[in-house]
Scaffold this active site. Structure first.
Site, PDB file in Angstrom:
ATOM      1  N   ASP A 101       0.864  -1.180   0.000  1.00 15.63           N
ATOM      2  CA  ASP A 101       0.000   0.000   0.000  1.00 15.63           C
ATOM      3  C   ASP A 101       0.908   1.239   0.000  1.00 15.63           C
ATOM      4  O   ASP A 101       1.352   1.679  -1.048  1.00 15.63           O
ATOM      5  CB  ASP A 101      -0.921  -0.097   1.226  1.00 15.63           C
ATOM      6  N   LYS A 129      -0.778  -1.530  -4.780  1.00 15.74           N
ATOM      7  CA  LYS A 129      -1.572  -0.317  -5.025  1.00 15.74           C
ATOM      8  C   LYS A 129      -0.607   0.816  -5.348  1.00 15.74           C
ATOM      9  O   LYS A 129      -0.267   1.615  -4.470  1.00 15.74           O
ATOM     10  CB  LYS A 129      -2.337   0.081  -3.757  1.00 15.74           C
TER      11      LYS A 129
HETATM   12  P1  IMP Z   1       1.918  -0.525   3.793  1.00 14.82           P
HETATM   13  O1  IMP Z   1       2.989  -0.518   4.821  1.00 14.82           O
HETATM   14  O2  IMP Z   1       1.091   0.735   3.821  1.00 14.82           O
HETATM   15  O3  IMP Z   1       2.425  -0.834   2.392  1.00 14.82           O
HETATM   16  O4  IMP Z   1       0.891  -1.627   4.192  1.00 14.82           O
HETATM   17  C1  IMP Z   1       1.213  -2.931   4.109  1.00 14.82           C
HETATM   18  C2  IMP Z   1       0.351  -3.773   5.014  1.00 14.82           C
HETATM   19  O5  IMP Z   1      -0.892  -3.163   5.333  1.00 14.82           O
HETATM   20  C3  IMP Z   1       0.019  -5.050   4.284  1.00 14.82           C
HETATM   21  O6  IMP Z   1       0.925  -6.038   4.609  1.00 14.82           O
HETATM   22  C4  IMP Z   1      -1.367  -5.359   4.760  1.00 14.82           C
HETATM   23  O7  IMP Z   1      -1.287  -6.164   5.909  1.00 14.82           O
HETATM   24  C5  IMP Z   1      -1.962  -4.033   5.131  1.00 14.82           C
HETATM   25  N1  IMP Z   1      -2.807  -3.492   4.020  1.00 14.82           N
HETATM   26  C6  IMP Z   1      -2.500  -2.573   3.099  1.00 14.82           C
HETATM   27  N2  IMP Z   1      -3.498  -2.348   2.247  1.00 14.82           N
HETATM   28  C7  IMP Z   1      -4.482  -3.181   2.623  1.00 14.82           C
HETATM   29  C8  IMP Z   1      -5.803  -3.454   2.098  1.00 14.82           C
HETATM   30  O8  IMP Z   1      -6.288  -2.882   1.105  1.00 14.82           O
HETATM   31  N3  IMP Z   1      -6.504  -4.407   2.756  1.00 14.82           N
HETATM   32  C9  IMP Z   1      -6.019  -5.068   3.852  1.00 14.82           C
HETATM   33  N4  IMP Z   1      -4.811  -4.854   4.365  1.00 14.82           N
HETATM   34  C10 IMP Z   1      -4.044  -3.911   3.757  1.00 14.82           C
END
Ligand code: IMP
Ligand code: MG
Length: 172
Positions: A101, A129
């Protein structure tokens, strides 16, 4: 947030994506015994499918990182909650993640693992994403990109729900 998931990527499309990723990975790691490191909990379904498609003598380990808590927004601060059991110095390490994300989680983990001096370090992600990245992330093997929606299913949860869904879905 309504809690009725809608299908975004079907189980058939997932199967094809995993087969394509496995073929790429198999080619690049021919003759090697990579260590796959999954990020808990979300990667467990993808990891299970991937290792069976790979047909390589892989080893598997998991790390648990803190990120979202009970909300839908990342706190921005990542911590290792449960570390590795396997030494990775000199190993060919492939990190396996369900979804990227903001990129903060994987970028933290890649930096953390790089310090342990693996022979190689790559990243395999089922869903990305790209519109949400806040830090640069190099994804070596990517399943599919997804729109800026909240994703569930195929191991991915919303408040621990929906991990069991066979399709990759979104909730509004
Ligand atoms: P980031 O650090 O923002 O890239 O988020 C990564 C973590 O957040 C992932 O390993 C997921 O566990 C959670 N995450 C991010 N986006 C989503 C989503 O759309 N649905 C559910 N979990 C998400
Ligand atoms: Mg995750």
């Amino acid at each position: 947030m309504s809690s009725q998931p809608k299908v975004l990527i079907t189980q058939d499309e997932i199967k094809k994506a995993v087969a394509r990723l496995a073929a790429e990975i198999r080619r690049h790691y021919q003759g090697k015994q990579p260590l796959l490191i999954g990020i808990l909990k979300g990667s467990f379904v993808f990891m299970a499918d991937l290792v069976r498609e790979l047909e390589l003598p892989v080893e598997v380990d998991f790390v648990k990182l803190s990120s979202y808590g009970a909300g839908t927004e990342t706190s921005g601060k990542v911590k290792v909650v449960q570390g590795l059991k396997t030494p990775i110095k000199g190993r060919d390490v492939l990190v396996v993640e369900d979804i990227v994300d903001t990129g903060l989680t994987v970028s933290f983990l890649m930096d953390y693992l790089r310090k342990k001096k693996p022979a190689s370090l790559k990243l395999c992600v089922m869903t990305d994403k790209p519109s949400r990245h806040e830090v640069p992330v190099t994804i070596d093997y990517l399943g599919c990109t997804v729109p800026n929606k909240f994703i569930v299913g195929y191991g991915i949860d919303w408040n621990e729900k929906f991990r069991y869904l066979r399709d990759i879905c979104f909730i509004d």
